[in-house]
Design a protein around this motif. Structure first.
Motif, PDB file in Angstrom:
ATOM      1  N   ILE A  96       0.854  -1.188   0.000  1.00 38.40           N
ATOM      2  CA  ILE A  96       0.000   0.000   0.000  1.00 38.40           C
ATOM      3  C   ILE A  96       0.889   1.236   0.000  1.00 38.40           C
ATOM      4  CG2 ILE A  96      -0.191   0.209   2.513  1.00 38.40           C
ATOM      5  CD1 ILE A  96      -3.190   0.909   2.040  1.00 38.40           C
ATOM      6  N   GLU A  97       0.385   2.287  -0.621  1.00 34.15           N
ATOM      7  CA  GLU A  97       1.086   3.570  -0.609  1.00 34.15           C
ATOM      8  C   GLU A  97       0.958   4.187   0.784  1.00 34.15           C
ATOM      9  OE1 GLU A  97       2.501   4.498  -3.474  1.00 34.15           O
ATOM     10  OE2 GLU A  97       3.222   6.513  -2.938  1.00 34.15           O
ATOM     11  N   SER A  98       2.072   4.610   1.331  1.00 34.03           N
ATOM     12  CA  SER A  98       2.063   5.158   2.684  1.00 34.03           C
ATOM     13  C   SER A  98       1.387   6.530   2.715  1.00 34.03           C
ATOM     14  CB  SER A  98       3.499   5.296   3.193  1.00 34.03           C
ATOM     15  OG  SER A  98       3.572   6.161   4.302  1.00 34.03           O
ATOM     16  N   ILE A  99       0.468   6.729   3.671  1.00 33.23           N
ATOM     17  CA  ILE A  99      -0.111   8.066   3.833  1.00 33.23           C
ATOM     18  C   ILE A  99       0.818   8.959   4.647  1.00 33.23           C
ATOM     19  CG2 ILE A  99      -2.481   7.226   3.606  1.00 33.23           C
ATOM     20  CD1 ILE A  99      -2.782   7.646   6.657  1.00 33.23           C
ATOM     21  N   THR A 100       1.764   8.344   5.379  1.00 32.80           N
ATOM     22  CA  THR A 100       2.751   9.156   6.103  1.00 32.80           C
ATOM     23  C   THR A 100       3.549  10.001   5.125  1.00 32.80           C
ATOM     24  OG1 THR A 100       2.952   7.415   7.754  1.00 32.80           O
ATOM     25  CG2 THR A 100       4.668   9.088   7.722  1.00 32.80           C
ATOM     26  N   GLY A 101       4.068   9.353   4.091  1.00 35.70           N
ATOM     27  CA  GLY A 101       4.891  10.056   3.135  1.00 35.70           C
ATOM     28  C   GLY A 101       4.098  10.698   2.015  1.00 35.70           C
ATOM     29  N   SER A 102       3.177   9.968   1.413  1.00 35.10           N
ATOM     30  CA  SER A 102       2.511  10.453   0.201  1.00 35.10           C
ATOM     31  C   SER A 102       1.358  11.404   0.479  1.00 35.10           C
ATOM     32  CB  SER A 102       2.010   9.258  -0.622  1.00 35.10           C
ATOM     33  OG  SER A 102       3.107   8.455  -1.037  1.00 35.10           O
ATOM     34  N   LEU A 119       1.658  -7.824   9.807  1.00 32.42           N
ATOM     35  CA  LEU A 119       0.863  -8.493   8.774  1.00 32.42           C
ATOM     36  C   LEU A 119       1.600  -8.638   7.450  1.00 32.42           C
ATOM     37  CD1 LEU A 119      -2.679  -6.938   9.314  1.00 32.42           C
ATOM     38  CD2 LEU A 119      -1.980  -9.299   9.762  1.00 32.42           C
ATOM     39  N   GLY A 120       2.708  -7.945   7.286  1.00 34.11           N
ATOM     40  CA  GLY A 120       3.460  -8.072   6.038  1.00 34.11           C
ATOM     41  C   GLY A 120       2.916  -7.233   4.901  1.00 34.11           C
ATOM     42  N   VAL A 121       2.171  -6.170   5.209  1.00 31.25           N
ATOM     43  CA  VAL A 121       1.702  -5.248   4.164  1.00 31.25           C
ATOM     44  C   VAL A 121       2.830  -4.252   3.881  1.00 31.25           C
ATOM     45  CG1 VAL A 121      -0.007  -3.520   3.516  1.00 31.25           C
ATOM     46  CG2 VAL A 121      -0.683  -5.482   4.917  1.00 31.25           C
ATOM     47  N   ARG A 122       3.484  -4.388   2.747  1.00 31.81           N
ATOM     48  CA  ARG A 122       4.651  -3.562   2.447  1.00 31.81           C
ATOM     49  C   ARG A 122       4.229  -2.106   2.189  1.00 31.81           C
ATOM     50  NH1 ARG A 122       4.912  -7.867  -0.619  1.00 31.81           N
ATOM     51  NH2 ARG A 122       4.528  -6.692  -2.536  1.00 31.81           N
TER      52      ARG A 122
END
Length: 235
Positions: A96-102, A119-122
């Motif tokens: 998933i695209e990070s909301i922290t950065g993006s 959970l291993g969600v990269r």
């Protein structure tokens, strides 16, 4: 603004990018979105609606839909609403695209990393995607909150400590911990200083993570979980 008004406004703005809008209880709205819309919707709620970031949670939902869920939860305090941006993810392409950065939501930093560890969600485009929760000797590629991971598994020791953050050029590193008289739990801090000025830092903690979530999720019933949780010392 009511939950119904929020749903109308959001579906009008984002159109088919919102796949579903649910209002399971009066003060909660859940927007289910495709992965490529997650950042845009989260950014809108946080920056344009003054939403307060609450938590990010991941769910192994393979028994129900063959994949995983990632929920970003926000609070719209003035409207007395909780808003969840829910993204379903396929098991075979788990990122998933990070909301922290993006989406520039710094408060999501740790919560997103916990989902990645457990959970291993990269995460893509996270500013600091290093290991956060898992122990330094926990093997790579094992994610204990997946439902097919046994609660009593004791994996072999591995060398998987996250790398330390580099200090700015010219800064001095002041180490504190992992054991220090004023620390209530072991944690390792590296404070970067230039003279009397703190210019950065690094943190490594979770040394006392006990895996209680796994036991609660797999061995306890609804009455036993709060009984145990209320007796865990927060420090």
């Amino acid at each position: 603004m009511t939950a119904r008004e929020l749903i109308v406004q959001m579906t009008s703005r984002f159109g088919p990018r919102i796949k579903a809008a649910d209002n399971p209880v009066p003060d909660m709205v859940i927007f289910t979105v495709d992965r490529d819309a997650t950042v845009e919707v989260a950014r809108h709620i946080f920056h344009e609606r003054n939403g307060r970031f609450v938590i990010t949670a991941g769910t192994d939902y393979r028994d129900a839909n063959g994949g995983y869920l990632v929920d970003h939860v926000f609070s719209l305090a003035a409207d007395h609403l909780f808003v969840t941006v829910r993204t379903p993810l396929p098991e075979e392409d788990l990122w998933i695209e990070s909301i922290t950065g993006s989406a520039n939501i710094p408060a999501a930093n740790w919560a997103e990393r916990e989902v990645q560890d457990l959970l291993g969600v990269r995460l893509r485009n996270h500013p600091d995607p290093r290991r956060l929760v898992l122990a330094d000797d926990w093997p790579e590629g094992l994610h204990p909150l997946r439902r097919d991971f046994p609660w009593n598994e004791n994996p072999p020791e591995a060398k998987a400590a996250p790398p330390l953050k580099e200090p700015p050029p010219g800064a001095t590193v002041v180490p504190i911990g992992p054991f220090f008289p004023v620390l209530e739990e072991p944690s390792y801090w590296r404070i970067f200083v230039e003279g009397e000025r703190v210019v950065g830092g690094d943190y490594r903690g979770f040394y006392n993570h006990r895996g209680v979530e796994k036991i609660a999720d797999s061995q306890l019933n609804y009455n036993q979980v709060p009984f145990l949780a209320e007796r865990i010392c927060g420090i």
